[in-house]
Design a protein around this motif. Structure first.
Motif, PDB file in Angstrom:
ATOM      1  N   LEU A   1     -14.600   6.533 -14.811  1.00  0.00           N
ATOM      2  CA  LEU A   1     -15.923   6.192 -15.348  1.00  0.00           C
ATOM      3  C   LEU A   1     -17.034   6.839 -14.522  1.00  0.00           C
ATOM      4  O   LEU A   1     -18.087   7.183 -15.061  1.00  0.00           O
ATOM      5  CB  LEU A   1     -16.097   4.677 -15.377  1.00  0.00           C
ATOM      6  CG  LEU A   1     -15.284   3.944 -16.452  1.00  0.00           C
ATOM      7  CD1 LEU A   1     -15.434   2.434 -16.299  1.00  0.00           C
ATOM      8  CD2 LEU A   1     -15.707   4.379 -17.848  1.00  0.00           C
ATOM      9  N   GLY A   2     -16.801   7.007 -13.219  1.00  0.00           N
ATOM     10  CA  GLY A   2     -17.799   7.658 -12.384  1.00  0.00           C
ATOM     11  C   GLY A   2     -17.948   9.130 -12.701  1.00  0.00           C
ATOM     12  O   GLY A   2     -19.009   9.715 -12.464  1.00  0.00           O
ATOM     13  N   ARG A   3     -16.891   9.764 -13.229  1.00  0.00           N
ATOM     14  CA  ARG A   3     -16.952  11.179 -13.588  1.00  0.00           C
ATOM     15  C   ARG A   3     -17.281  11.391 -15.054  1.00  0.00           C
ATOM     16  O   ARG A   3     -17.338  12.524 -15.513  1.00  0.00           O
ATOM     17  CB  ARG A   3     -15.599  11.843 -13.276  1.00  0.00           C
ATOM     18  CG  ARG A   3     -15.315  11.938 -11.800  1.00  0.00           C
ATOM     19  CD  ARG A   3     -14.050  12.726 -11.493  1.00  0.00           C
ATOM     20  NE  ARG A   3     -12.843  12.006 -11.865  1.00  0.00           N
ATOM     21  CZ  ARG A   3     -12.023  12.351 -12.841  1.00  0.00           C
ATOM     22  NH1 ARG A   3     -12.300  13.413 -13.581  1.00  0.00           N
ATOM     23  NH2 ARG A   3     -10.928  11.671 -13.098  1.00  0.00           N
ATOM     24  N   HIS A   4     -17.507  10.291 -15.780  1.00  0.00           N
ATOM     25  CA  HIS A   4     -17.751  10.393 -17.215  1.00  0.00           C
ATOM     26  C   HIS A   4     -19.244  10.471 -17.501  1.00  0.00           C
ATOM     27  O   HIS A   4     -20.042   9.703 -16.966  1.00  0.00           O
ATOM     28  CB  HIS A   4     -17.153   9.181 -17.926  1.00  0.00           C
ATOM     29  CG  HIS A   4     -17.398   9.153 -19.407  1.00  0.00           C
ATOM     30  ND1 HIS A   4     -16.869  10.075 -20.271  1.00  0.00           N
ATOM     31  CD2 HIS A   4     -18.127   8.301 -20.172  1.00  0.00           C
ATOM     32  CE1 HIS A   4     -17.247   9.810 -21.501  1.00  0.00           C
ATOM     33  NE2 HIS A   4     -18.012   8.743 -21.468  1.00  0.00           N
ATOM     34  N   THR A   5     -19.619  11.426 -18.344  1.00  0.00           N
ATOM     35  CA  THR A   5     -20.988  11.542 -18.841  1.00  0.00           C
ATOM     36  C   THR A   5     -20.954  11.323 -20.343  1.00  0.00           C
ATOM     37  O   THR A   5     -20.279  12.061 -21.059  1.00  0.00           O
ATOM     38  CB  THR A   5     -21.578  12.928 -18.540  1.00  0.00           C
ATOM     39  OG1 THR A   5     -21.553  13.138 -17.126  1.00  0.00           O
ATOM     40  CG2 THR A   5     -23.015  13.023 -19.022  1.00  0.00           C
ATOM     41  N   ASP A   6     -21.657  10.317 -20.810  1.00  0.00           N
ATOM     42  CA  ASP A   6     -21.594   9.968 -22.231  1.00  0.00           C
ATOM     43  C   ASP A   6     -21.954  11.169 -23.096  1.00  0.00           C
ATOM     44  O   ASP A   6     -23.087  11.665 -23.035  1.00  0.00           O
ATOM     45  CB  ASP A   6     -22.553   8.817 -22.549  1.00  0.00           C
ATOM     46  CG  ASP A   6     -22.072   7.502 -21.965  1.00  0.00           C
ATOM     47  OD1 ASP A   6     -20.854   7.261 -22.001  1.00  0.00           O
ATOM     48  OD2 ASP A   6     -22.910   6.725 -21.481  1.00  0.00           O
ATOM     49  N   PRO A   7     -21.018  11.648 -23.904  1.00  0.00           N
ATOM     50  CA  PRO A   7     -21.372  12.716 -24.839  1.00  0.00           C
ATOM     51  C   PRO A   7     -22.226  12.172 -25.970  1.00  0.00           C
ATOM     52  O   PRO A   7     -22.222  10.962 -26.247  1.00  0.00           O
ATOM     53  CB  PRO A   7     -20.007  13.197 -25.359  1.00  0.00           C
ATOM     54  CG  PRO A   7     -19.129  11.987 -25.251  1.00  0.00           C
ATOM     55  CD  PRO A   7     -19.608  11.233 -24.047  1.00  0.00           C
ATOM     56  N   THR A   8     -22.970  13.049 -26.621  1.00  0.00           N
ATOM     57  CA  THR A   8     -23.810  12.617 -27.740  1.00  0.00           C
ATOM     58  C   THR A   8     -22.927  12.133 -28.877  1.00  0.00           C
ATOM     59  O   THR A   8     -22.070  12.869 -29.359  1.00  0.00           O
ATOM     60  CB  THR A   8     -24.688  13.770 -28.237  1.00  0.00           C
ATOM     61  OG1 THR A   8     -25.476  14.269 -27.152  1.00  0.00           O
ATOM     62  CG2 THR A   8     -25.606  13.303 -29.360  1.00  0.00           C
TER      63      THR A   8
END
Length: 235
Positions: free
Chosen positions: A84-91
């Motif tokens: 989750l720390g490496r996750h960037t919410d995609p559009t």
């Protein structure tokens, strides 16, 4: 993990550390129930790097103490936090005006990443190409015609008059004046024309963006659209 997976994990651990083996049927049942209660929300393995057997083997290899359910749950929590720390919410591909669908897609993506069933979506570096664009977003963009929906675009019209005039001209079938360099003020393609104020020495004292392109630029765009002349060279 379900009860069958817990039983398989305990059997694997028993082969590595016989101290965990329960020969009494009642004790074995209690052990299975305890581990299932504590590790029921921990998967046995995921497609993206998690395996409870690896965590168990690592503990048995480095620790002299008998393994407990916490020794599996702790590495799983670390794994989830790291992902989750490496996750960037995609559009999301959902309609942004549909708040429920938009939120549901964001939450679903985060849960899939946390559960290890989907890889973290990291922010991509800025590139000049369009590789990796979600096909659903491409289809949505073709349907709308722009990344800005019509209502917000209309609301922004007073704040960007040059772009609004350009879009209105293109919509009416007129040539796109901003697609060529202006021969009067030398505005580059895509930039609005500017009003030049010339000082006594002949130098430019200031430039003010114009809402409408210079007439010569409009004529130049029309001529270029008809294939009559080339763009003027920069000087």
């Amino acid at each position: 993990m379900d009860r069958r997976e817990i039983a398989a994990l305990l059997a694997y651990i028993g082969r590595l550390d016989p101290r965990t083996i329960r020969t009494n049927k009642g004790e074995a049942g209690d052990q299975l129930a305890q581990w299932h209660e504590l590790l029921g929300d921990v998967p046995m393995a995921t497609p993206h790097g998690w395996d409870a057997r690896v965590a168990a083997r690592q503990h048995i290899r480095v620790s002299p103490y008998q393994i407990l359910p916490a020794d599996i749950a702790r590495p799983w929590d670390v794994y989830r936090r790291d992902r989750l720390g490496r996750h960037t919410d995609p559009t999301p591909c959902a309609d942004p005006d549909d708040q429920a669908a938009w939120t549901a897609e964001l939450v679903g993506t985060r849960r899939a990443v946390a559960a290890g069933t989907a890889p973290p979506a990291q922010a991509r570096a800025i590139t000049t190409g369009r590789d990796g664009v979600n096909p659903r977003l491409e289809a949505r963009l073709r349907e709308i015609g722009s990344c800005i929906p019509p209502a917000p675009r209309a609301a922004l019209t007073p704040y960007r008059p040059a772009r609004a005039a350009r879009e209105a001209a293109v919509a009416e079938g007129k040539p796109d004046a901003l697609s060529v360099r202006c021969a009067w003020c030398w505005a580059e393609p895509g930039e609005p024309c500017r009003r030049r104020r010339i000082g006594p020495d002949g130098g430019a004292r200031g430039t003010v963006p114009l809402a409408s392109p210079h007439p010569s630029r409009v004529d130049l765009a029309a001529a270029q659209q008809d294939g009559q002349i080339q763009q003027p060279a920069a000087v």
